[in-house]
Design a protein around this motif. Structure first.
Motif, PDB file in Angstrom:
ATOM      1  N   THR A  71      -2.856  -8.919   4.155  1.00 38.42           N
ATOM      2  CA  THR A  71      -1.648  -9.709   3.920  1.00 38.42           C
ATOM      3  C   THR A  71      -0.450  -8.798   3.668  1.00 38.42           C
ATOM      4  OG1 THR A  71      -1.981  -9.814   1.523  1.00 38.42           O
ATOM      5  CG2 THR A  71      -3.062 -11.517   2.881  1.00 38.42           C
ATOM      6  N   GLY A  72       0.732  -9.401   3.705  1.00 31.07           N
ATOM      7  CA  GLY A  72       1.949  -8.637   3.437  1.00 31.07           C
ATOM      8  C   GLY A  72       1.925  -7.951   2.080  1.00 31.07           C
ATOM      9  N   PRO A  73       1.572  -8.660   0.989  1.00 32.75           N
ATOM     10  CA  PRO A  73       1.517  -8.014  -0.324  1.00 32.75           C
ATOM     11  C   PRO A  73       0.467  -6.904  -0.404  1.00 32.75           C
ATOM     12  CG  PRO A  73       1.721 -10.378  -0.583  1.00 32.75           C
ATOM     13  CD  PRO A  73       1.500 -10.131   0.879  1.00 32.75           C
ATOM     14  N   MET A  74      -0.680  -7.072   0.249  1.00 31.82           N
ATOM     15  CA  MET A  74      -1.690  -6.016   0.267  1.00 31.82           C
ATOM     16  C   MET A  74      -1.158  -4.778   0.979  1.00 31.82           C
ATOM     17  SD  MET A  74      -4.949  -8.464   1.203  1.00 31.82           S
ATOM     18  CE  MET A  74      -6.156  -7.159   1.472  1.00 31.82           C
ATOM     19  N   THR A  79       1.160   0.698   0.843  1.00 35.77           N
ATOM     20  CA  THR A  79       2.234   1.588   1.283  1.00 35.77           C
ATOM     21  C   THR A  79       2.906   2.248   0.096  1.00 35.77           C
ATOM     22  OG1 THR A  79       2.626   0.215   3.247  1.00 35.77           O
ATOM     23  CG2 THR A  79       4.397   1.703   2.574  1.00 35.77           C
ATOM     24  N   ARG A  80       3.217   1.466  -0.918  1.00 38.28           N
ATOM     25  CA  ARG A  80       3.875   1.998  -2.120  1.00 38.28           C
ATOM     26  C   ARG A  80       2.982   2.988  -2.868  1.00 38.28           C
ATOM     27  NH1 ARG A  80       4.760  -2.476  -3.967  1.00 38.28           N
ATOM     28  NH2 ARG A  80       3.183  -2.705  -5.604  1.00 38.28           N
ATOM     29  N   GLY A  92       4.471  -0.560  12.216  1.00 36.56           N
ATOM     30  CA  GLY A  92       3.976  -1.683  11.431  1.00 36.56           C
ATOM     31  C   GLY A  92       2.504  -1.585  11.096  1.00 36.56           C
ATOM     32  N   SER A  93       1.763  -0.775  11.837  1.00 38.20           N
ATOM     33  CA  SER A  93       0.324  -0.689  11.612  1.00 38.20           C
ATOM     34  C   SER A  93      -0.154   0.734  11.322  1.00 38.20           C
ATOM     35  CB  SER A  93      -0.433  -1.236  12.830  1.00 38.20           C
ATOM     36  OG  SER A  93      -0.095  -0.501  13.997  1.00 38.20           O
ATOM     37  N   PRO A 107      -5.684  -2.202  11.073  1.00 40.59           N
ATOM     38  CA  PRO A 107      -5.997  -3.017  12.257  1.00 40.59           C
ATOM     39  C   PRO A 107      -5.117  -4.263  12.323  1.00 40.59           C
ATOM     40  CG  PRO A 107      -8.003  -2.353  11.129  1.00 40.59           C
ATOM     41  CD  PRO A 107      -6.862  -2.004  10.215  1.00 40.59           C
ATOM     42  N   ARG A 108      -4.686  -4.583  13.508  1.00 38.24           N
ATOM     43  CA  ARG A 108      -3.892  -5.791  13.694  1.00 38.24           C
ATOM     44  C   ARG A 108      -4.767  -7.026  13.542  1.00 38.24           C
ATOM     45  NH1 ARG A 108      -1.817  -2.078  17.298  1.00 38.24           N
ATOM     46  NH2 ARG A 108       0.449  -1.741  17.189  1.00 38.24           N
ATOM     47  N   PHE A 109      -4.158  -8.092  13.023  1.00 40.81           N
ATOM     48  CA  PHE A 109      -4.878  -9.363  12.878  1.00 40.81           C
ATOM     49  C   PHE A 109      -5.241  -9.880  14.261  1.00 40.81           C
ATOM     50  CE2 PHE A 109      -4.673 -14.078  12.389  1.00 40.81           C
ATOM     51  CZ  PHE A 109      -5.822 -14.198  11.624  1.00 40.81           C
TER      52      PHE A 109
END
Length: 209
Positions: A71-74, A79-80, A92-93, A107-109
Motif C-alpha cells: 500500500t501507499g503507507p507501507m 522509503t523514509r 515508482g517501483s 513488485p507492481r500490483f
C-alpha cells in the motif's frame, strides 16, 4: 546434457532470483550489515538475507480475501526508513542506493486474484539487488526457494514479527508434494502467529494507514 536439463527442472517456478557472483556477494554483505540495523524496527525487517528479501509489516489479522499488495503507507514508510541507509526513490517501483549500486525492487500490483507466489515473476533484479515485499509475498518466496522444513522455520521467525495471510497463502498452494507438506504445517504456523499477535510487542501494533 541430461544433468543440465535436470538442473533446470529443479529450479523453483516463477523465480526471478539470480545467483550472486563475487562482486554481488560483497555488495550484499555490505548492504546486509546496514539492513541488520532494522532488527528493532517495528514495521520493516530483513526477512531473508540469503535471498535478499526485505518485508514491510502489513496487518495483525487477515481475511483470506484481503488484497495482498504494497500500500501507499507501507511504501512511504519503507522509503523514509531506508533513506538513512542511502536509498532514494529512483522510480515508482525502485529504491536505489547509488553508493553501493544496490536497488530495492517493489513488485507492481498484478491483479486482485493474483497468487503471492507470482509476486516477483515479472520483476527481475540484478545479483546485488533486493526485493521489498509484503509478509505474505515474503513467505511465498521462502516456500519457493527452500526445502519444506527450512521454509517453515523461516516463516515461523517471520510471523513472530510480521503476521502473514496464511489462509490466502494456503489457497494458492498447489498439489505438488512440497506444497502439500507446507499445507500440513499451516495449522502450526497459525498457532505460532496467534501467540505472537496476542503478545507484546505485536499486540498493540497498528497497521500503516
Amino acid at each position: 546434457m541430461f544433468a543440465a536439463i535436470t538442473k533446470r527442472l529443479r529450479r523453483p517456478r516463477f523465480s526471478a532470483f539470480e545467483p550472486l557472483d563475487a562482486q554481488g556477494l560483497q555488495r550484499a554483505e555490505t548492504m546486509r550489515a546496514a539492513l541488520d540495523g532494522l532488527s528493532e524496527d517495528p514495521y520493516l525487517m530483513l526477512a531473508d538475507p540469503d535471498w535478499r528479501l526485505v518485508s514491510v509489516f502489513d496487518d495483525l489479522r487477515y481475511d483470506r480475501a484481503d488484497m495482498d499488495m504494497m500500500t501507499g503507507p507501507m511504501r512511504a514508510y519503507a522509503t523514509r526508513r531506508l533513506q538513512p541507509l542511502g536509498f532514494r526513490q529512483a522510480t515508482g517501483s525502485i529504491l536505489e542506493n547509488p553508493a553501493l549500486d544496490v536497488r530495492m525492487h517493489i513488485p507492481r500490483f498484478r491483479a486482485l486474484g493474483a497468487s503471492p507466489f507470482d509476486a516477483v515473476r515479472d520483476t527481475p533484479r540484478r545479483a546485488q539487488d533486493y526485493y521489498l515485499l509484503t509478509p505474505t509475498q515474503t513467505a511465498a518466496q521462502m516456500i519457493l526457494h527452500y526445502p519444506v522444513e527450512a521454509a517453515v522455520e523461516r516463516i515461523k521467525v517471520l510471523v513472530a514479527r510480521q503476521p502473514v495471510n496464511l489462509l490466502r497463502l494456503s489457497d494458492y498452494l498447489e498439489q505438488r508434494r512440497d506444497h502439500q507438506d507446507v499445507l500440513r504445517a499451516i495449522g502450526h504456523l497459525k498457532y505460532v502467529q496467534r501467540m505472537a499477535v496476542e503478545s507484546a510487542p505485536l499486540r498493540g501494533r497498528r497497521a500503516l494507514r
